[in-house]
Design a protein around this motif. Structure first.
Motif, PDB file in Angstrom:
ATOM      1  N   ASN A  11      35.371  32.451  44.640  1.00  0.00           N
ATOM      2  CA  ASN A  11      34.742  33.711  44.273  1.00  0.00           C
ATOM      3  C   ASN A  11      35.736  34.804  44.645  1.00  0.00           C
ATOM      4  O   ASN A  11      35.712  35.327  45.753  1.00  0.00           O
ATOM      5  CB  ASN A  11      33.414  33.879  45.008  1.00  0.00           C
ATOM      6  CG  ASN A  11      32.667  35.100  44.567  1.00  0.00           C
ATOM      7  OD1 ASN A  11      33.077  35.794  43.655  1.00  0.00           O
ATOM      8  ND2 ASN A  11      31.558  35.376  45.230  1.00  0.00           N
ATOM      9  N   LEU A  12      36.647  35.106  43.726  1.00  0.00           N
ATOM     10  CA  LEU A  12      37.762  36.013  43.998  1.00  0.00           C
ATOM     11  C   LEU A  12      37.445  37.436  43.552  1.00  0.00           C
ATOM     12  O   LEU A  12      36.714  37.634  42.580  1.00  0.00           O
ATOM     13  CB  LEU A  12      39.010  35.524  43.261  1.00  0.00           C
ATOM     14  CG  LEU A  12      39.440  34.098  43.575  1.00  0.00           C
ATOM     15  CD1 LEU A  12      40.576  33.673  42.651  1.00  0.00           C
ATOM     16  CD2 LEU A  12      39.861  33.981  45.026  1.00  0.00           C
ATOM     17  N   PRO A  13      38.027  38.445  44.238  1.00  0.00           N
ATOM     18  CA  PRO A  13      37.866  39.818  43.757  1.00  0.00           C
ATOM     19  C   PRO A  13      38.571  39.989  42.413  1.00  0.00           C
ATOM     20  O   PRO A  13      39.599  39.359  42.154  1.00  0.00           O
ATOM     21  CB  PRO A  13      38.546  40.668  44.846  1.00  0.00           C
ATOM     22  CG  PRO A  13      39.349  39.732  45.662  1.00  0.00           C
ATOM     23  CD  PRO A  13      38.826  38.359  45.450  1.00  0.00           C
ATOM     24  N   ARG A  14      38.005  40.807  41.556  1.00  0.00           N
ATOM     25  CA  ARG A  14      38.613  41.008  40.232  1.00  0.00           C
ATOM     26  C   ARG A  14      39.883  41.833  40.318  1.00  0.00           C
ATOM     27  O   ARG A  14      40.815  41.630  39.552  1.00  0.00           O
ATOM     28  CB  ARG A  14      37.611  41.696  39.304  1.00  0.00           C
ATOM     29  CG  ARG A  14      36.458  40.775  38.939  1.00  0.00           C
ATOM     30  CD  ARG A  14      35.565  41.380  37.910  1.00  0.00           C
ATOM     31  NE  ARG A  14      36.296  41.475  36.649  1.00  0.00           N
ATOM     32  CZ  ARG A  14      35.898  42.194  35.621  1.00  0.00           C
ATOM     33  NH1 ARG A  14      34.796  42.884  35.701  1.00  0.00           N
ATOM     34  NH2 ARG A  14      36.614  42.233  34.523  1.00  0.00           N
ATOM     35  N   PHE A  15      39.915  42.800  41.233  1.00  0.00           N
ATOM     36  CA  PHE A  15      41.065  43.686  41.342  1.00  0.00           C
ATOM     37  C   PHE A  15      41.434  43.885  42.797  1.00  0.00           C
ATOM     38  O   PHE A  15      40.564  43.994  43.657  1.00  0.00           O
ATOM     39  CB  PHE A  15      40.757  45.067  40.750  1.00  0.00           C
ATOM     40  CG  PHE A  15      40.328  45.022  39.323  1.00  0.00           C
ATOM     41  CD1 PHE A  15      41.261  44.906  38.315  1.00  0.00           C
ATOM     42  CD2 PHE A  15      38.983  45.081  38.987  1.00  0.00           C
ATOM     43  CE1 PHE A  15      40.870  44.862  36.981  1.00  0.00           C
ATOM     44  CE2 PHE A  15      38.574  45.044  37.669  1.00  0.00           C
ATOM     45  CZ  PHE A  15      39.528  44.932  36.664  1.00  0.00           C
ATOM     46  N   LEU A  16      42.726  43.954  43.070  1.00  0.00           N
ATOM     47  CA  LEU A  16      43.256  44.337  44.377  1.00  0.00           C
ATOM     48  C   LEU A  16      44.446  45.252  44.131  1.00  0.00           C
ATOM     49  O   LEU A  16      45.219  45.039  43.199  1.00  0.00           O
ATOM     50  CB  LEU A  16      43.722  43.121  45.178  1.00  0.00           C
ATOM     51  CG  LEU A  16      42.645  42.211  45.748  1.00  0.00           C
ATOM     52  CD1 LEU A  16      43.281  40.983  46.390  1.00  0.00           C
ATOM     53  CD2 LEU A  16      41.793  42.942  46.762  1.00  0.00           C
ATOM     54  N   ARG A  17      44.578  46.257  44.976  1.00  0.00           N
ATOM     55  CA  ARG A  17      45.722  47.155  44.890  1.00  0.00           C
ATOM     56  C   ARG A  17      46.510  47.063  46.191  1.00  0.00           C
ATOM     57  O   ARG A  17      46.001  46.581  47.206  1.00  0.00           O
ATOM     58  CB  ARG A  17      45.259  48.596  44.678  1.00  0.00           C
ATOM     59  CG  ARG A  17      44.636  48.811  43.336  1.00  0.00           C
ATOM     60  CD  ARG A  17      44.311  50.248  43.145  1.00  0.00           C
ATOM     61  NE  ARG A  17      43.764  50.438  41.804  1.00  0.00           N
ATOM     62  CZ  ARG A  17      43.628  51.602  41.247  1.00  0.00           C
ATOM     63  NH1 ARG A  17      43.971  52.690  41.890  1.00  0.00           N
ATOM     64  NH2 ARG A  17      43.123  51.695  40.032  1.00  0.00           N
TER      65      ARG A  17
END
Length: 75
Positions: A11-17
């Motif tokens: 269950n991964l985050p859709r976006f990372l900065r």
């Protein structure tokens, strides 16, 4: 649909900065009829050169067979 004795559903985050922090969560499912000791591993790598940036391992000591998913988390 695939069915293996042990399966992992991330269950991964859709976006990372840049500068973000996240907790990686996955469900570990044991569809065998036996209790299992399962080692999970997450490896983060630099896509530019393929070198490993970070590596996290977690051992789930007793994942019950046919009992539903067990959670695994990495910082």
């Amino acid at each position: 649909m695939a069915n293996k004795p042990v399966m992992v559903q991330p269950n991964l985050p859709r976006f990372l900065r840049s500068g973000d922090s996240a907790t990686i969560i996955a469900s570990v499912m044991n569809s065998s009829d036996k209790q299992q000791k399962i080692t999970t591993k997450v490896e983060l790598f630099n896509p530019a050169d393929g070198k490993t940036i970070a590596e996290y391992t977690q051992v789930l000591e007793s994942v019950e067979g046919l009992a539903g998913p067990s959670p695994a988390c990495w910082p």
